[in-house]
Design an enzyme around this catalytic site. Sequence first.
Site, PDB file in Angstrom:
ATOM      1  CE  LYS A 167      -3.905  -1.719   2.816  1.00 55.18           C
ATOM      2  NZ  LYS A 167      -4.984  -1.634   1.843  1.00 55.18           N
TER       3      LYS A 167
ATOM      4  NE  ARG B  97     -10.658 -10.303  -1.105  1.00 51.46           N
ATOM      5  CZ  ARG B  97     -11.053  -9.465  -2.061  1.00 51.46           C
ATOM      6  NH1 ARG B  97     -11.448  -9.923  -3.232  1.00 51.46           N
ATOM      7  NH2 ARG B  97     -11.056  -8.164  -1.858  1.00 51.46           N
TER       8      ARG B  97
HETATM    9  N1  BES Z   1      -7.910  -3.710   4.851  1.00 55.63           N
HETATM   10  C1  BES Z   1      -8.186  -3.347   3.517  1.00 55.63           C
HETATM   11  C2  BES Z   1      -9.533  -2.656   3.337  1.00 55.63           C
HETATM   12  C3  BES Z   1      -9.682  -1.316   4.020  1.00 55.63           C
HETATM   13  C4  BES Z   1      -9.502  -0.151   3.315  1.00 55.63           C
HETATM   14  C5  BES Z   1     -10.088  -1.242   5.340  1.00 55.63           C
HETATM   15  C6  BES Z   1      -9.659   1.063   3.953  1.00 55.63           C
HETATM   16  C7  BES Z   1     -10.249  -0.028   5.975  1.00 55.63           C
HETATM   17  C8  BES Z   1     -10.044   1.128   5.273  1.00 55.63           C
HETATM   18  C9  BES Z   1      -8.185  -4.606   2.653  1.00 55.63           C
HETATM   19  O1  BES Z   1      -7.347  -5.614   3.067  1.00 55.63           O
HETATM   20  C10 BES Z   1      -7.710  -4.203   1.291  1.00 55.63           C
HETATM   21  O2  BES Z   1      -6.601  -3.801   1.179  1.00 55.63           O
HETATM   22  N2  BES Z   1      -8.580  -4.346   0.301  1.00 55.63           N
HETATM   23  C11 BES Z   1      -8.261  -4.007  -1.036  1.00 55.63           C
HETATM   24  C12 BES Z   1      -8.761  -5.122  -1.923  1.00 55.63           C
HETATM   25  C13 BES Z   1      -8.249  -5.056  -3.336  1.00 55.63           C
HETATM   26  C14 BES Z   1      -6.754  -5.269  -3.359  1.00 55.63           C
HETATM   27  C15 BES Z   1      -8.937  -6.125  -4.153  1.00 55.63           C
HETATM   28  C16 BES Z   1      -8.937  -2.696  -1.354  1.00 55.63           C
HETATM   29  O3  BES Z   1     -10.042  -2.446  -0.866  1.00 55.63           O
HETATM   30  O4  BES Z   1      -8.349  -1.893  -2.060  1.00 55.63           O
HETATM   31 MN    MN Z   2      -5.362  -5.401   2.369  1.00 53.39          MN
END
Ligand code: BES
Ligand code: MN
Length: 490
Positions: free
Chosen positions: A272, A346
């Site tokens: 990230k 997931r």
């Molecule tokens: N933990 C994040 C989701 C999240 C985003 C929680 C902002 C709280 C605040 C999750 O693990 C994630 O990174 N999801 C990705 C999925 C994508 C890579 C398919 C996302 O939402 O960008």
């Molecule tokens: Mn994530």
Amino acid sequence: MIPSQPFPSPKLESSTSSLESSSDVLILGVCEDDDGNAYLDSNGDLPKRLVEHLTQRKLISAKLGEVNKLVFPNTDGPSLIVCIGVGKTSDRTRDHAFDSAATAVRSINAEAQGVVDIALANCFAEETHDSIVAGILNACENQSIYQTTPKEFVPETLRFIGVGHQAIERGRIIGEAMIHLRRLVNEPPSEVYPESFAVKATEIAKASGLAIEVWDENRLETEGCRAILAVGAGSSKPPRLVIMRHQGGGAEPPLAFVGKGVTFDSGGLSLKPSDSMADMKCDMAGAATVVGLMHAISRLGIKRNVIGICGLAENMVSGTSYKLGDVIETRSGKTIEILNTDAEGRVVLADTLNVANDSKPSAIIDLATLTGACMVALGTEVAGLMTNNQTLCDSVRDAAGKEGEPVWQLPMFELYDEKVKSKVADIKNVGEGRWGGAITAAKFLENFVDATPWLHIDIAGPSFVDSARPHRDAGATGVMLRSLLRWVET
Ligand code: BES
Ligand code: MN
Ligand code: ZN
């Protein structure tokens, strides 16, 4: 390890006392229509006339959530009266009782207070009184737990006028459960990692009489939890799985709560950017909610069987991280292809849901800060609901409605199924780019619950917030605990 602020522990008392009694502050609910101001009627002329005059001249307001403070330099009674507007009769719901009480106590937290009398019960129906207590107690906890000079203070004694002992005890339990939950989330990620989360959960469980079992990395190995282990593989902190059990319902099959417990989500090799990573200590809010909820269920002695399961891992970058293109055989036997290591929640839940299913539950509800896409769809204040069972979803939505927590259902049409099909494995851990990201994540999860009625609650938006509001601090919110408690009870 730096010490954080102790847990707020004001004395909570039930009281029938009047304005003349010894208190330092009086929190006074002011109703927009007359019917709730009985406290004023029965407490002498001066405050009643004063409040009436000030309201008539629009110097103080009875509008919901408005705070006005009156100072009395020369009386035996409280030297400060905090008038909190509670609006019209129709406004006086459980969540408004919670929020008004919270707003009022937060408005005086810049100073240490001795005895605070709370005269809100008159304005609210009896079945909301526990919510006044829970709201006040929860509002005593803030995210500033590492400030060397505290900016916020907790009153020594909170006296709830006209609130019975049962409502005080119930409010205390709910408030404390929310504080535990929020503290777990607000603590920094180097303090809360899978192993320490499990230790903290064990302490909380012991204190409330829950049975608890912790699976370490060896047990996860023998159990075939390869998906949880894969997400944790890049971290020096090994994963854990926590199972809590509450037995209150005889031989009935249990209800199961499952929480995503990614104690820090760097994104892994699909790293990230810093801005998106900054708040990722909150990625275990689902697991923390399960701990708080189980604590409340046990302490309230609810006559149901309930299990709570937390899948705990830290998603990090190293030479041992799981990789894009990896294929993992999950505990269920289904294979998953990893195409983005940041879609790790997931993956953790795949095994955690499968463990939950071992107990043959009558329903599974999972809570997860799963997708940014859910925040794009619903904004930051609304939790997303996705289900394979409409009756279950409706019952949770009703409970959330009664507690005033906003939720919204997203569709699970079959047409989404193909979007998580993999060319290499059974399914892949990403959907169709960004499109419908909250739903494709839920579609992935659906593969691991078999035919069990299941509800997925995406709390990425409402579980952790950027800015404070009058009734709550920024940081962890404790969202959905009250709604799910109500759901378990009905
Ligand atoms: N933990 C994040 C989701 C999240 C985003 C929680 C902002 C709280 C605040 C999750 O693990 C994630 O990174 N999801 C990705 C999925 C994508 C890579 C398919 C996302 O939402 O960008
Ligand atoms: Mn994530
Ligand atoms: Zn995550």
